[in-house]
Enzyme design. Structure first.
Site, PDB file in Angstrom:
ATOM      1  CE  LYS A 437      -5.259  -4.557   5.962  1.00 33.59           C
ATOM      2  NZ  LYS A 437      -4.580  -4.744   4.646  1.00 33.59           N
ATOM      3  CG  HIS A 456       0.722  -5.129  -0.605  1.00 32.71           C
ATOM      4  ND1 HIS A 456      -0.379  -5.862  -0.988  1.00 32.71           N
ATOM      5  CD2 HIS A 456       1.008  -5.519   0.664  1.00 32.71           C
ATOM      6  CE1 HIS A 456      -0.741  -6.651   0.010  1.00 32.71           C
ATOM      7  NE2 HIS A 456       0.095  -6.474   1.028  1.00 32.71           N
ATOM      8  CG  ASP A 458       2.775  -7.692   4.062  1.00 34.32           C
ATOM      9  OD1 ASP A 458       2.018  -7.164   3.224  1.00 34.32           O
ATOM     10  OD2 ASP A 458       2.490  -8.741   4.675  1.00 34.32           O
ATOM     11  CG  HIS A 512       1.350 -10.376  -0.678  1.00 30.14           C
ATOM     12  ND1 HIS A 512       2.547  -9.846  -0.271  1.00 30.14           N
ATOM     13  CD2 HIS A 512       0.447  -9.982   0.249  1.00 30.14           C
ATOM     14  CE1 HIS A 512       2.374  -9.170   0.857  1.00 30.14           C
ATOM     15  NE2 HIS A 512       1.093  -9.230   1.187  1.00 30.14           N
TER      16      HIS A 512
END
Ligand code: OGA
Ligand code: NI
Length: 618
Positions: A437, A456, A458, A512
């Site tokens: 990404k 969020h 991961d 994070h």
């Protein structure tokens, strides 16, 4: 006043992995953490058609005494009627907003009837991921058809028929429960107000209303040069943050939809005291044991650490960043040529988070996703053709990132007392996929108010990220948001949800988010190491023992990543409640000298008031 419905938030966050912070529960409440995944006692099931009435009664009474909940089967409500009830309810929730809003609970109404979304946040300030519809269904004198959907037209007839059946079943159960107390069959029914008791009907809906969307394609039908051709159904109407940034360069303002609530604004929520530093591990340290300890401790305590001297050549990282930056600086038309098709189920391609979060907040970031490993999963149509070196550099980077991930997974496996291969195999071995990404965070005139990626964890097993020199990553630890320090050439390692699950909770999935910069473009290159779709992920069996029961239920990665997000759960509870004025307290027949009343009688309306306002009930 316009109320944002969870159903709309869901639709607009369909293609993202993020939900608004207001929905993220504290660790004390998060289902992934707090649901018991070991062998569980089952909620009692009672077969009402059992001819042994005494045994039925015993089962109902016992379940009510011990559990306060049970399931009944062969209860006399025709399955066909239940299906119709669900069909008309689902149809209503899938109507356009304007139709649903036509039976909305008036904002100033004292009563709860109508289509609604809980507005008030709960104790911990969290919102519930659900919309609802309430309306009374019995007795007829209490029914207000204004709150019954007009569409579908059968709605009324089906609900009226259901009301009769649900009333009959409730009375049967109340009869059994009354006799269980040694009282007349009618005792509890009368205690609730007899014929004046009213029932309320509630339909709930949650998560993407994608009942109409096709399920994702099965594994292996996904060809390496996919039939999905980017750019064809591209969404030219999608506004890229990069363009918004350019046009707001000379102003002090940003569009309202990027301004976070006070609970999220980085200027307010970033910890400014002496911050503990995210651990840094030097992989070239010859003391392998101390390296392993540092990796394991950081993963247990933080779920994130930085590695230096990790074996990926600094020169290669620079080239990776250079080709990525060059791509994002190309004209829009070039970038849109690898855009994620609007109707694609997969996330590959150039994109912008479409989520319109609660209060309409957007993330100040554009991105590009494409798989880089294994070769069978790579779809080059989502890889930029420009600059021409893009492909070669990313292919070389893939090999290095794979090697580094495997080294780290080996250390983490041994940290669990397992073989080096355990976690790699747990993620699917050679079938695991590496998803590249690129995050592109353009300059933002109000970095104090906006966020890049909102909070969020991961979804991956593990994430290996290289940022550019502009700081912005923040980590949540001990109830505070801390800035991550930028270390040139370091790789930032995040533990994701799948390693949390495989390790049965030993390694933490770090929460994070990212902030943005006023003058400079921040970029980052995370690579997500993920199981393939069909891989079943759960606690590694070797970790499970009597003293260490599984904390997570195993399921396929596709179910973890999509299924819960792709299915709308609905439910139709009917509440049998006393009339507002009915005084409810212990039934007098139950009270004696040795059995004094434990609860004070209250009118039902006062009870609800007290409960809502958390006043003493006894
Ligand atoms: C992400 C992410 C962090 C960063 O894209 O999942 O957390 O530093 N990015 O950009
Ligand atoms: Ni992340």
């Amino acid at each position: 006043m316009e109320i944002e419905r969870v159903q709309d938030i869901s639709s607009s966050s369909l293609y993202t992995e993020a939900i608004p912070l207001e929905f993220i529960r504290s660790e004390k409440e998060q289902p992934a953490i707090t649901t018991f995944r070991g062998p569980v006692p089952a909620i009692p099931v009672v077969d009402l058609s059992d001819p042994d009435e005494e045994s039925v009664a015993r089962a109902v009474v016992k379940a009510s005494e011990e559990w306060g909940i049970f399931q009944v089967v062969n209860h006399g409500i025709p399955t066909e009627l239940i299906k119709r009830l669900q069909e008309v309810g689902r149809t209503f929730f899938e109507l356009p907003s304007s139709e649903k809003e036509s039976v909305a609970k008036p904002v100033d109404a004292k009563d709860i009837e109508g289509y609604g979304t809980k507005l008030q946040k709960e104790v911990e300030g969290k919102k519930a991921w659900v919309d609802h519809l309430f309306h009374r269904i019995w007795p007829p004198s209490c029914v207000n058809y204004n709150f019954w959907p007009k569409n579908p037209p059968e709605y009324r007839e089906v609900n009226e028929e259901y009301a009769l059946h649900v009333k009959k079943l409730s009375e049967t159960l109340l009869g059994i429960l009354s006799e269980g107390l040694g009282l007349r069959r009618e005792a509890l029914r009368e205690g609730l107000g007899g014929d004046l008791a009213d029932g309320q009907y509630l339909a709930t809906s949650s998560l993407p209303p994608s009942l109409k969307t096709k399920p994702p394609p099965p594994l292996n039908l996904e060809p390496s040069s996919s039939s999905i051709v980017p750019g064809i159904t591209k969404a030219m109407e999608i506004e890229r943050v990069q363009d918004i940034s350019s046009s707001s360069l000379h102003t002090e303002a940003i569009p309202l939809e990027f301004i976070r609530s006070e609970k999220e604004q980085p200027a307010i929520t970033t910890f400014r005291g002496p911050a503990p530093a995210i651990p840094v591990v030097d992989l070239s340290d010859p003391d392998e044991e101390s390296v392993a300890r540092a990796v394991v401790n950081s993963s247990e305590e933080w779920g994130i650490f930085q590695v230096v001297n990790h074996g990926i050549p600094t020169e290669l990282i620079k080239r990776l960043q250079e080709v990525g930056r060059t791509f994002f600086e190309l004209p829009s038309s070039e970038k849109e040529s690898v855009a994620k098709p609007v109707d694609a189920k997969d996330i590959e391609g150039y994109g912008t988070k479409l989520q319109k979060e609660v209060e309409g907040k957007k993330a100040w970031v554009d991105h590009l996703f494409h798989r880089i490993w294994p070769p069978s999963c790579v779809n080059y149509s989502f890889w930029p053709k420009n600059p021409p070196e893009y492909r070669e550099v990313n292919e070389e980077y893939a090999l290095h990132v794979k090697k580094l991930s495997e080294t780290l997974l080996g250390i983490l496996s041994e940290g669990l007392g397992l073989r080096r291969e355990a976690l790699r195999e747990g993620l699917g071995g050679d079938l695991a996929e590496y998803m590249m990404k690129i995050n592109y965070y353009p300059p933002c005139p109000r970095p104090d108010l906006a966020l890049g990626v909102p909070a969020h964890t991961d979804l991956s097993g593990i994430t290996l990220l290289v940022p550019n020199e502009v700081p912005g990553l923040q980590v949540f630890k001990d109830d505070h948001w801390f800035d991550a320090e930028y270390i040139p050439s370091a790789v930032i390692v995040h533990i994701g949800d799948q390693i949390l699950r495989l390790s049965n909770g030993r390694y933490k999935n770090v929460l994070h988010r990212t902030t943005v910069d006023k003058d400079r473009t921040r970029m980052s290159w995370p690579v997500f190491l993920e199981p393939h779709r069909e891989m079943i992920v759960g606690p590694l069996p070797e970790l499970i023992s009597d003293g260490n029961p599984p904390k997570y239920k195993p399921f396929a990665f596709k179910d973890y990543s999509y299924l819960d997000k792709d299915r709308t759960r609905m439910s139709w509870p009917v509440f049998l409640e006393p009339h507002r004025e009915m005084i409810v307290g212990p039934l007098p027949e139950l009270i004696s000298d040795d059995n004094p009343p434990k609860y004070k009688p209250f009118a039902f309306k006062d009870y609800s008031y007290r409960k809502l306002n958390k006043l003493p009930l006894d």
